[in-house]
Write a protein that holds these residues in place. Structure first.
Motif, PDB file in Angstrom:
ATOM      1  N   ARG A   1       0.841  -1.195   0.000  1.00  0.00           N
ATOM      2  CA  ARG A   1       0.000   0.000   0.000  1.00  0.00           C
ATOM      3  C   ARG A   1       0.868   1.234   0.000  1.00  0.00           C
ATOM      4  O   ARG A   1       2.059   1.182   0.246  1.00  0.00           O
ATOM      5  CB  ARG A   1      -0.910   0.020   1.242  1.00  0.00           C
ATOM      6  N   SER A   2       0.278   2.366  -0.256  1.00  0.00           N
ATOM      7  CA  SER A   2       1.009   3.631  -0.226  1.00  0.00           C
ATOM      8  C   SER A   2       0.503   4.469   0.919  1.00  0.00           C
ATOM      9  O   SER A   2      -0.684   4.481   1.211  1.00  0.00           O
ATOM     10  CB  SER A   2       0.822   4.407  -1.549  1.00  0.00           C
ATOM     11  N   VAL A   3       1.408   5.136   1.561  1.00  0.00           N
ATOM     12  CA  VAL A   3       1.046   6.019   2.663  1.00  0.00           C
ATOM     13  C   VAL A   3       0.993   7.433   2.129  1.00  0.00           C
ATOM     14  O   VAL A   3       1.971   7.936   1.605  1.00  0.00           O
ATOM     15  CB  VAL A   3       2.076   5.912   3.803  1.00  0.00           C
ATOM     16  N   THR A   4      -0.117   8.078   2.280  1.00  0.00           N
ATOM     17  CA  THR A   4      -0.290   9.392   1.664  1.00  0.00           C
ATOM     18  C   THR A   4      -0.157  10.535   2.634  1.00  0.00           C
ATOM     19  O   THR A   4      -0.037  11.681   2.226  1.00  0.00           O
ATOM     20  CB  THR A   4      -1.686   9.469   1.005  1.00  0.00           C
ATOM     21  N   SER A   5      -0.196  10.259   3.919  1.00  0.00           N
ATOM     22  CA  SER A   5      -0.109  11.358   4.878  1.00  0.00           C
ATOM     23  C   SER A   5       1.289  11.925   4.888  1.00  0.00           C
ATOM     24  O   SER A   5       2.256  11.216   4.992  1.00  0.00           O
ATOM     25  CB  SER A   5      -0.476  10.861   6.280  1.00  0.00           C
ATOM     26  N   SER A   6       1.417  13.231   4.807  1.00  0.00           N
ATOM     27  CA  SER A   6       2.724  13.883   4.845  1.00  0.00           C
ATOM     28  C   SER A   6       2.984  14.546   6.176  1.00  0.00           C
ATOM     29  O   SER A   6       3.968  15.231   6.350  1.00  0.00           O
ATOM     30  CB  SER A   6       2.809  14.946   3.726  1.00  0.00           C
ATOM     31  N   SER A   7       2.091  14.342   7.095  1.00  0.00           N
ATOM     32  CA  SER A   7       2.225  15.008   8.390  1.00  0.00           C
ATOM     33  C   SER A   7       2.843  14.080   9.414  1.00  0.00           C
ATOM     34  O   SER A   7       2.640  12.871   9.390  1.00  0.00           O
ATOM     35  CB  SER A   7       0.838  15.474   8.875  1.00  0.00           C
ATOM     36  N   ALA A   8       3.610  14.646  10.317  1.00  0.00           N
ATOM     37  CA  ALA A   8       4.179  13.858  11.408  1.00  0.00           C
ATOM     38  C   ALA A   8       3.084  13.334  12.320  1.00  0.00           C
ATOM     39  O   ALA A   8       3.296  12.406  13.096  1.00  0.00           O
ATOM     40  CB  ALA A   8       5.160  14.703  12.221  1.00  0.00           C
ATOM     41  N   ASP A   9       1.850  13.911  12.209  1.00  0.00           N
ATOM     42  CA  ASP A   9       0.744  13.455  13.036  1.00  0.00           C
ATOM     43  C   ASP A   9       0.401  11.998  12.756  1.00  0.00           C
ATOM     44  O   ASP A   9      -0.193  11.320  13.584  1.00  0.00           O
ATOM     45  CB  ASP A   9      -0.503  14.311  12.796  1.00  0.00           C
ATOM     46  N   SER A  10       0.769  11.496  11.568  1.00  0.00           N
ATOM     47  CA  SER A  10       0.402  10.138  11.183  1.00  0.00           C
ATOM     48  C   SER A  10       1.098   9.089  12.018  1.00  0.00           C
ATOM     49  O   SER A  10       0.701   7.940  12.028  1.00  0.00           O
ATOM     50  CB  SER A  10       0.720   9.895   9.700  1.00  0.00           C
ATOM     51  N   PHE A  11       2.150   9.469  12.741  1.00  0.00           N
ATOM     52  CA  PHE A  11       2.806   8.466  13.576  1.00  0.00           C
ATOM     53  C   PHE A  11       2.754   8.824  15.050  1.00  0.00           C
ATOM     54  O   PHE A  11       3.485   8.284  15.853  1.00  0.00           O
ATOM     55  CB  PHE A  11       4.264   8.233  13.137  1.00  0.00           C
ATOM     56  N   GLN A  12       1.844   9.743  15.418  1.00  0.00           N
ATOM     57  CA  GLN A  12       1.661  10.024  16.840  1.00  0.00           C
ATOM     58  C   GLN A  12       0.876   8.891  17.478  1.00  0.00           C
ATOM     59  O   GLN A  12       0.018   8.276  16.866  1.00  0.00           O
ATOM     60  CB  GLN A  12       0.908  11.347  17.040  1.00  0.00           C
TER      61      GLN A  12
ATOM     62  N   LEU B   1       7.903   7.945   6.253  1.00  0.00           N
ATOM     63  CA  LEU B   1       7.559   8.969   5.273  1.00  0.00           C
ATOM     64  C   LEU B   1       7.970  10.353   5.758  1.00  0.00           C
ATOM     65  O   LEU B   1       8.546  11.149   5.009  1.00  0.00           O
ATOM     66  CB  LEU B   1       6.050   8.940   4.995  1.00  0.00           C
ATOM     67  N   ALA B   2       7.699  10.648   7.031  1.00  0.00           N
ATOM     68  CA  ALA B   2       8.037  11.962   7.572  1.00  0.00           C
ATOM     69  C   ALA B   2       9.537  12.203   7.537  1.00  0.00           C
ATOM     70  O   ALA B   2      10.003  13.293   7.189  1.00  0.00           O
ATOM     71  CB  ALA B   2       7.504  12.091   8.995  1.00  0.00           C
ATOM     72  N   LEU B   3      10.316  11.178   7.896  1.00  0.00           N
ATOM     73  CA  LEU B   3      11.769  11.313   7.883  1.00  0.00           C
ATOM     74  C   LEU B   3      12.296  11.511   6.466  1.00  0.00           C
ATOM     75  O   LEU B   3      13.196  12.326   6.229  1.00  0.00           O
ATOM     76  CB  LEU B   3      12.418  10.080   8.517  1.00  0.00           C
ATOM     77  N   ARG B   4      11.746  10.764   5.514  1.00  0.00           N
ATOM     78  CA  ARG B   4      12.229  10.857   4.143  1.00  0.00           C
ATOM     79  C   ARG B   4      11.886  12.196   3.508  1.00  0.00           C
ATOM     80  O   ARG B   4      12.606  12.693   2.645  1.00  0.00           O
ATOM     81  CB  ARG B   4      11.666   9.716   3.302  1.00  0.00           C
ATOM     82  N   GLN B   5      10.760  12.787   3.918  1.00  0.00           N
ATOM     83  CA  GLN B   5      10.344  14.056   3.345  1.00  0.00           C
ATOM     84  C   GLN B   5      11.030  15.248   4.015  1.00  0.00           C
ATOM     85  O   GLN B   5      11.012  16.356   3.486  1.00  0.00           O
ATOM     86  CB  GLN B   5       8.819  14.210   3.458  1.00  0.00           C
ATOM     87  N   ALA B   6      11.656  15.007   5.166  1.00  0.00           N
ATOM     88  CA  ALA B   6      12.327  16.094   5.885  1.00  0.00           C
ATOM     89  C   ALA B   6      13.640  16.459   5.207  1.00  0.00           C
ATOM     90  O   ALA B   6      14.229  15.670   4.472  1.00  0.00           O
ATOM     91  CB  ALA B   6      12.582  15.678   7.331  1.00  0.00           C
ATOM     92  N   GLU B   7      14.100  17.672   5.488  1.00  0.00           N
ATOM     93  CA  GLU B   7      15.417  18.085   5.022  1.00  0.00           C
ATOM     94  C   GLU B   7      16.460  17.172   5.666  1.00  0.00           C
ATOM     95  O   GLU B   7      16.366  16.875   6.855  1.00  0.00           O
ATOM     96  CB  GLU B   7      15.663  19.545   5.423  1.00  0.00           C
ATOM     97  N   PRO B   8      17.434  16.680   4.893  1.00  0.00           N
ATOM     98  CA  PRO B   8      18.394  15.712   5.437  1.00  0.00           C
ATOM     99  C   PRO B   8      19.372  16.332   6.429  1.00  0.00           C
ATOM    100  O   PRO B   8      20.556  16.523   6.142  1.00  0.00           O
ATOM    101  CB  PRO B   8      19.104  15.192   4.183  1.00  0.00           C
ATOM    102  N   LYS B   9      18.872  16.649   7.603  1.00  0.00           N
ATOM    103  CA  LYS B   9      19.676  17.207   8.683  1.00  0.00           C
ATOM    104  C   LYS B   9      19.317  16.496   9.973  1.00  0.00           C
ATOM    105  O   LYS B   9      18.147  16.191  10.229  1.00  0.00           O
ATOM    106  CB  LYS B   9      19.429  18.709   8.848  1.00  0.00           C
ATOM    107  N   LEU B  10      20.314  16.271  10.796  1.00  0.00           N
ATOM    108  CA  LEU B  10      20.080  15.586  12.055  1.00  0.00           C
ATOM    109  C   LEU B  10      19.056  16.318  12.909  1.00  0.00           C
ATOM    110  O   LEU B  10      18.190  15.695  13.532  1.00  0.00           O
ATOM    111  CB  LEU B  10      21.397  15.439  12.819  1.00  0.00           C
TER     112      LEU B  10
END
Length: 468
Positions: A36-47, A79-88
């Motif tokens: 399946r594909s995850v469409t939520s782009s918000s960090a709320d999806s893993f709260q 998804l949230a991590l991959r969409q974030a700017e690649p910074k620690l």
């Protein structure tokens, strides 16, 4: 751990490494891997709540979906991590989003971050276990209390100290740490520049006074001015507007670290020297902490056998950071401590031995003879040791730090300097004086009391922070 290349692959290549990590985790747990594909782009999806009930928004929208396994929160996190700017810092913000105190939720997310980067589960568990133990020792509960320490540890473990975001964070810390020195020097320089139309004799005389007030010292101030005058002459300028650039370039040259052979016959041995009260004990603990975060096995040896409670103080630090510890009874021969500690380090496979030494007043000749004896004994036990002699000096002592450096260097041959309490002085010009007069590199500076406050010294950043 060597994760840097893996990290780059995870967030900079077309391969979906993070999703692979998620699928592998489910397979190991005997869970069904859904296509399946995850469409939520918000960090709320893993709260989730602390009860452990976890769902993703994308899955809840499917009426025909099978029961959602508790691990499915990882899809939203991926998804949230991959969409974030690649910074620690950005990844850490996502990890701690919605979490106010330490606990299982935070540990689960940190463990998944390690797994997504390809780290062995055992290493992730070790990191979490050590950090949790440290929080308990320090009495920290709220994320706001320990977030900066967590980022510091992750930067070390993931080999991200050279990451642009982490360098910016370090520069900010350095800039804040030398604020008193900057106020003492920069404001005076600005006033000097505004009151002179050219770099003439009157200008240089006033500049010399500024240097002396900042504890650069007469000898170093004279040498620095001659160098600056020569730079100005070669640049063909006497315009005060060019002065800061000239000074910045000169400071960068002063602080350049000469190349040296880094390879050693393990275990590496650092002999720590310095007078009482400079912060040598806590500096040893901070160095041990850094080394352990970088995957090294560290042994601390209590060679300061004369100062009251010195052994106990060092043992508490060793326990707090989880390092090995060796000591003998108070009043024991320091050379004997060093010899037996060296034996322990070799036989038990330690990577690094940090050897504390006595720190009585540097004017006492017998202290220097004692240090020479330790050097000889350690060298006989382990050829090439000590590999480095590290002098710890207190920035707030000003010119006294210069005399300490001279005497210790003459006695045992100092290889590098760690400058503590730089955040507590307006006379940080001693940084320039120590380096200029002794030609010794400053490798670390202390910018506070926390473990994360011992930072690698970068001369270019220091010059920039001082003259901003």
């Amino acid at each position: 751990m060597g994760f840097f290349s893996k990290l780059k692959k995870a967030w900079a290549s077309p391969e979906d490494v993070a999703q692979q990590a998620l699928d592998k985790y489910k397979k190991e747990q005997g869970l069904e891997i859904e296509s399946r594909s995850v469409t939520s782009s918000s960090a709320d999806s893993f709260q989730r709540e602390d009860t452990g009930d976890v769902t993703s928004d994308a899955t809840k929208q499917r009426s025909d979906a099978a029961p959602v396994p508790t691990e499915d929160w990882q899809a939203g996190l991926t998804l949230a991590l991959r969409q974030a700017e690649p910074k620690l810092s950005q990844w850490l913000n996502i990890i701690v989003e919605g979490i106010e105190i330490k606990g299982p939720v935070l540990w689960d997310r940190l463990t998944f971050l390690f797994k997504a980067l390809g780290a062995p589960a055992s290493e992730a568990q070790e990191f979490v276990s050590q950090f949790d133990a440290w929080l308990t020792e320090m009495g920290y509960q709220a994320v706001s209390e320990f977030k900066s320490e967590l980022q510091y540890r992750l930067a070390l473990v993931l080999e991200l100290e050279d990451e642009e975001d982490e360098r910016d964070r370090l520069f900010l810390k350095l800039s804040e740490g030398i604020s008193k020195t900057r106020e003492q020097i920069t404001k005076r320089i600005d006033s000097l520049l505004s009151s002179h139309s050219k770099l003439d004799d009157a200008f240089w005389e006033e500049f010399e006074e500024i240097l002396i007030m900042a504890d650069v010292g007469m000898e170093a101030a004279t040498q620095l001015m001659e160098n600056l005058k020569e730079r100005a002459r070669k640049a063909g300028t006497d315009d005060p507007e060019d002065f800061k650039d000239i000074l910045r370039d000169e400071l960068e040259d002063i602080f350049k670290v000469p190349p040296r052979i880094e390879a050693v016959n393990p275990p590496e041995v650092l002999m720590m020297v310095g007078v009482n009260g400079v912060g040598k004990t806590t500096t040893i603990a901070k160095l041990a902490h850094r080394a352990q975060m970088q995957g090294r096995k560290v042994l601390i040896a209590a060679g300061d056998t004369f100062r009251a409670a010195a052994i106990e103080q060092l043992e508490v630090w060793a326990q707090r950071i989880g390092a090995g510890f060796f000591a003998k009874a108070e009043g024991s021969d320091p050379a004997a401590v060093a010899y037996e500690a060296m034996d322990k380090a070799v036989n038990e496979g330690y990577d690094l031995l940090l050897l504390d030494t006595a720190g009585r007043l540097h004017t006492k000749v017998n202290l220097m003879e004692e240090l020479k004896k330790i050097e000889r004994v350690v060298g006989k036990k382990h050829e090439g040791a000590p590999h480095r002699c590290v002098l710890v000096i207190d920035a707030t002592t000003g010119q006294n730090a210069l005399s300490q450096t001279k005497l210790f260097n003459e006695a045992v041959g100092v290889d590098e300097i760690i400058l503590t309490k730089l955040d507590g002085t307006a006379k940080g010009g001693v940084v320039v004086a120590v380096t200029l007069q002794n030609k010794l590199p400053i490798t670390f500076v202390g910018l506070g009391e926390k473990m994360e406050d011992l930072r690698p010294f970068n001369g270019k950043d220091f010059a920039k922070a001082l003259l901003t």
